[in-house]
Design a protein around this motif. Structure first.
Motif: not given
Length: 204
Positions: A94, A96-97, A99-100
């Motif tokens: 995803r 957000e992965h 972004a992390r």
């Protein structure tokens, strides 16, 4: 993830979350002898600093998910179910992965070629809207998230203590190489159409 993997992930995510872990994503790999359905799970965000996914987590998810798949039956034909921790070379499913893990290196396979290439390896520099900006060979490359087929982090083996001490030198006795790093064993189950869950072969 493929459309099929997305459908299965949406079906199973609440079940996995109810067991106290997070469903990162699913790989659905069809093959002539039967598909492989591989689930990647991780501890929930609030627990990441204190614990990691263990074999008991994988076994619990496998039991519950297997029973749910028997009832819902979203997969035609034989398949093998695997449940695994993400490992150090964790897959990215995803936005957000990405972004992390800004600042880390990733290997990416594209759905459609970009700049005459379908594969790239670079540092995740930042997120811009629905795109990820990678630094590849000292140049920035912006890739739409929707054009990414699959991606994995590239571990820093030296930081993990798994790289040889001297570049180009031989391995010391007992030293590990990249391929030696192990994840917790995946829990596996096999299914045939309309086969009751209680009669499935035991996990390997």
């Amino acid at each position: 993830m493929s459309d099929k993997a997305n459908d299965i992930a949406n079906l199973l995510a609440p079940t996995v979350q109810a067991l106290g872990v997070e469903l990162l994503g699913i790989e659905y790999l069809p093959a002539p002898g039967g598909a492989t359905v591989r689930l990647y799970i991780d501890v929930q965000e609030a627990e990441r600093a204190t614990r990691h996914v263990n074999i008991e987590d994988c076994e619990a998810v496998s039991r519950e998910v297997s029973a749910q798949l028997d009832v819902e039956d979203p997969i035609t034909g034989n398949y093998t179910l695997e449940v695994s921790s993400p490992g150090v070379d964790r897959p990215l499913f995803r936005l957000e992965h990405y972004a992390r893990f800004v600042g880390e290196s990733a290997k990416v396979v594209l759905k459609l070629p970009q700049d005459r290439r379908r594969r790239l390896q670079g540092t995740i520099s930042r997120i811009e809207g629905g795109s990820i900006v990678f630094t590849v060979d000292d140049a920035e490359m912006t890739v739409a998230f929707d054009n990414i087929d699959k991606a994995r982090l590239v571990p820093d083996w030296a930081a993990l203590g798994l790289a040889p001490e001297k570049p180009g030198g031989g391995r010391k006795a007992g030293a590990k190489k990249a391929g030696d790093a192990k994840r917790p064993p995946a829990k596996q189950a096999k299914k045939k159409p309309n086969q009751p869950a209680a009669r499935k072969p035991r996990a390997e």
